[in-house]
Design an enzyme around this catalytic site. Structure first.
Site, mmCIF file in Angstrom:
data_model
loop_
_atom_site.group_PDB
_atom_site.id
_atom_site.type_symbol
_atom_site.label_atom_id
_atom_site.label_comp_id
_atom_site.label_asym_id
_atom_site.label_seq_id
_atom_site.Cartn_x
_atom_site.Cartn_y
_atom_site.Cartn_z
ATOM 1 C CE LYS A 55 -4.316 0.462 0.265
ATOM 2 N NZ LYS A 55 -5.722 -0.289 -0.130
ATOM 3 N N GLY A 76 -22.533 5.170 3.763
ATOM 4 C CA GLY A 76 -21.325 5.468 2.832
ATOM 5 C C GLY A 76 -21.929 5.057 1.155
ATOM 6 C CB VAL A 77 -24.280 6.196 -0.810
ATOM 7 C CG1 VAL A 77 -25.212 4.717 -0.404
ATOM 8 C CG2 VAL A 77 -24.994 7.541 -0.039
ATOM 9 N N GLY A 78 -20.581 6.271 -1.631
ATOM 10 C CA GLY A 78 -19.778 7.069 -2.552
ATOM 11 C C GLY A 78 -20.358 5.928 -3.624
ATOM 12 C CE LYS A 79 -14.099 6.081 -6.374
ATOM 13 N NZ LYS A 79 -12.707 5.739 -7.091
ATOM 14 C CB VAL A 80 -18.019 0.067 -3.040
ATOM 15 C CG1 VAL A 80 -18.455 -0.909 -2.404
ATOM 16 C CG2 VAL A 80 -16.164 0.769 -3.339
ATOM 17 N N GLY A 81 -20.603 2.080 -2.349
ATOM 18 C CA GLY A 81 -22.279 2.322 -1.496
ATOM 19 C C GLY A 81 -22.986 2.652 -2.544
#
Length: 354
Positions: free
Chosen positions: A76, A176-181
């Site tokens: 990482k 959390g409803v960004g890209k993945v959510g």
């Protein structure tokens, strides 16, 4: 922090005063192959916080890549700074030169604060940048298969708990409803689930509800965990499953896309004591690394999606092992991942002198 005692193979501190780059690359293990892991661009409070994060995240990538069946180790990187104000082409290209200097021991990709277009710039300086945009021969947005893998893990959890791999009629709380959510919500709605969401960004909630007006929203995560639900899906930053949250959950399953969801070593056992099935994050959110890894072979979305579908079967194995051995799924997943690292690593060691 004692970096040398962390068990990592290599930790590299990167500084380029001209561009303002301050970064840390951590290679946890190359037992299975070159270390793959994304680059996180984040305004850490200080260098110690950045080092602690990169060490934790890179170790998790070792287990994620192993459990996903990839011939890759774990690594990482973190770039210290605010991506909204500090990200420049010069900085990203300077970072790319550091990645290149590692000679392929570390393969980088997107993470929090970095995007396909950023990796396109990094790739101008290194052969070892993946997760590039489709226009440059990359795999595009890896959140697509990250969410798909989480959905497969959730289906497996439903199979284990309720005897069928469907979320139809179940209430799923997505934090959390960004890209993945947001991609996960699409799968859940299509499957017939009732969905309730929260996000610190009101715009993200509005975008989800514009596509799916039936999705309900609550004010924040504290309200979400107390809303009656069957499945809780943490899809924001790590540390979501702290003592207070675990005590407040009303559902039977925890399965989400965020990394490092367990806030402390005892969180997994507290979930088990409450009868809540935890789908280990590094197992179910591996669809993204599967998508990125496929880019190395000439990207095929269908091939990567087929491989990500295997998360369903691996999750069932983890749940069954956890039950058989009387441990949490987190411990069971660690054991399966380590078994593969040990067995393949020993074979690699034997072959190497030849």
């Amino acid at each position: 922090m004692d970096v040398l005692a962390s068990g990592h193979e290599q930790v590299v501190f990167c500084s380029d005063p001209g561009s303002g780059l301050r970064a840390v690359i951590a290679i946890h293990s190359t037992a299975l192959g070159p270390a793959l892991g994304g680059t996180r661009f984040y305004p850490y409070a200080d260098e110690d916080a950045a080092v602690a994060d990169v060490l934790r995240l890179s170790a998790a990538m070792t287990y994620k890549n192993s459990l996903a069946g990839l011939d890759l180790g774990g690594g990482k990187a973190v770039i210290i700074g605010d991506p909204r104000t500090d990200k420049t082409e010069a900085l990203l290209r300077a970072y790319g030169r550091f990645v290149e200097s590692l000679g392929g021991r570390y393969l980088t990709a997107c993470d929090v604060g970095t995007y396909n277009a950023d990796l396109d710039l990094v790739a101008r300086e290194t052969r070892y940048a993946h997760g590039r945009s489709e226009a440059y021969g990359g795999c595009g947005d890896s959140s697509v298969l990250t969410a798909y893998g989480v959905f497969q893990g959730m289906r497996a959890a439903a199979q284990h708990c309720w005897g069928g791999p469907s979320l139809a009629g179940r209430t799923v709380a997505v934090a959390g409803v960004g890209k993945v959510g947001s991609w996960l919500v699409d799968h859940l709605v299509q499957d017939g689930a009732d969905v309730v969401v929260s996000d610190v960004d009101p715009g993200a909630v509005e975008r989800v509800r514009a596509r799916h007006p039936q999705v309900r929203a609550v004010a924040d995560t504290a309200a979400l965990v107390r809303t009656p639900h069957d499945v809780y899906a943490p899809c924001a930053l790590g540390g979501a499953l702290d003592e207070e949250t675990v005590a407040a959950l009303t559902g039977r399953i925890v399965c989400g896309g965020a990394n490092n969801q367990l806030a402390d070593p005892g969180a997994a056992e507290r979930l088990r004591a409450r009868g809540i099935l935890y789908a280990p994050d590094f197992l179910v959110n591996a669809g993204g690394v599967i998508q990125v890894e496929d880019e190395r072979h000439g990207f095929s979305f269908d091939r990567a999606r087929a491989k990500a579908s295997g998360i369903f079967d691996v999750a069932l194995r983890v749940f069954a092992l956890a039950d058989a051995e009387g441990v949490s799924p987190a411990v069971a997943a660690d054991r399966l991942a380590q078994e593969r690292i040990d067995s393949v690593g020993r074979l690699a060691t034997i072959r190497l002198p030849r």
